[in-house]
Scaffold this motif. Structure first.
Motif, PDB file in Angstrom:
ATOM      1  N   GLY A   1       7.173  -0.076   5.785  1.00 51.97           N
ATOM      2  CA  GLY A   1       7.402  -1.514   5.670  1.00 51.97           C
ATOM      3  C   GLY A   1       6.114  -2.207   5.266  1.00 51.97           C
ATOM      4  N   ASN A   2       5.727  -3.237   6.017  1.00 52.67           N
ATOM      5  CA  ASN A   2       4.481  -3.955   5.707  1.00 52.67           C
ATOM      6  C   ASN A   2       3.302  -3.470   6.551  1.00 52.67           C
ATOM      7  N   ARG A   3       3.415  -2.284   7.127  1.00 56.85           N
ATOM      8  CA  ARG A   3       2.341  -1.710   7.946  1.00 56.85           C
ATOM      9  C   ARG A   3       1.870  -0.405   7.333  1.00 56.85           C
ATOM     10  N   PHE A   4       0.613  -0.065   7.580  1.00 52.89           N
ATOM     11  CA  PHE A   4       0.097   1.216   7.104  1.00 52.89           C
ATOM     12  C   PHE A   4      -1.092   1.632   7.946  1.00 52.89           C
ATOM     13  N   GLY A   5      -1.388   2.925   7.933  1.00 51.46           N
ATOM     14  CA  GLY A   5      -2.533   3.469   8.653  1.00 51.46           C
ATOM     15  C   GLY A   5      -3.574   3.946   7.672  1.00 51.46           C
TER      16      GLY A   5
ATOM     17  N   ALA B   1       0.848  -1.179   0.000  1.00 52.80           N
ATOM     18  CA  ALA B   1       0.000   0.000   0.000  1.00 52.80           C
ATOM     19  C   ALA B   1       0.889   1.237   0.000  1.00 52.80           C
ATOM     20  N   SER B   2       0.461   2.220  -0.739  1.00 55.36           N
ATOM     21  CA  SER B   2       1.187   3.485  -0.805  1.00 55.36           C
ATOM     22  C   SER B   2       0.294   4.608  -0.305  1.00 55.36           C
ATOM     23  N   ARG B   3       0.901   5.629   0.258  1.00 57.57           N
ATOM     24  CA  ARG B   3       0.139   6.762   0.765  1.00 57.57           C
ATOM     25  C   ARG B   3      -0.793   7.298  -0.323  1.00 57.57           C
ATOM     26  N   GLY B   4      -2.051   7.502   0.036  1.00 55.04           N
ATOM     27  CA  GLY B   4      -3.044   8.022  -0.895  1.00 55.04           C
ATOM     28  C   GLY B   4      -3.892   6.950  -1.562  1.00 55.04           C
ATOM     29  N   ASP B   5      -3.454   5.675  -1.528  1.00 53.18           N
ATOM     30  CA  ASP B   5      -4.259   4.596  -2.114  1.00 53.18           C
ATOM     31  C   ASP B   5      -5.621   4.554  -1.434  1.00 53.18           C
TER      32      ASP B   5
END
Length: 75
Positions: A26-30, A1-5
């Motif tokens: 890494g493999n985490r996102f908010g 996942a990339s920021r803004g997806d």
């Protein structure tokens, strides 16, 4: 996942909600949700009787812009 997806996530006791990736490391996102959610409802044990506010019950049905199915990830 990339920021803004943009994505849809199924939250326990609420259902499908829309949001976008706010940060990724890494493999985490908010996720920043399109509509405010009540974290108490999400954290309640499955099957717990909670009064889901009307604005959350319609979240899964309201779709101002169609989601691109190739960009939605099931988590």
């Amino acid at each position: 996942a990339s920021r803004g997806d943009r994505l849809m996530i199924e939250l326990r006791n609420i259902g499908m909600v829309k949001g976008s990736v706010a940060w990724a490391q890494g493999n985490r996102f908010g996720v920043a949700f399109e509509n405010e959610i009540d974290p108490k409802i999400v954290r309640a044990p499955v099957g717990t009787k909670t009064e889901t506010p009307a604005y959350l019950r319609k979240t899964a049905l309201a779709s101002p812009t169609p989601a691109d199915a190739t960009r939605i990830r099931k988590l």
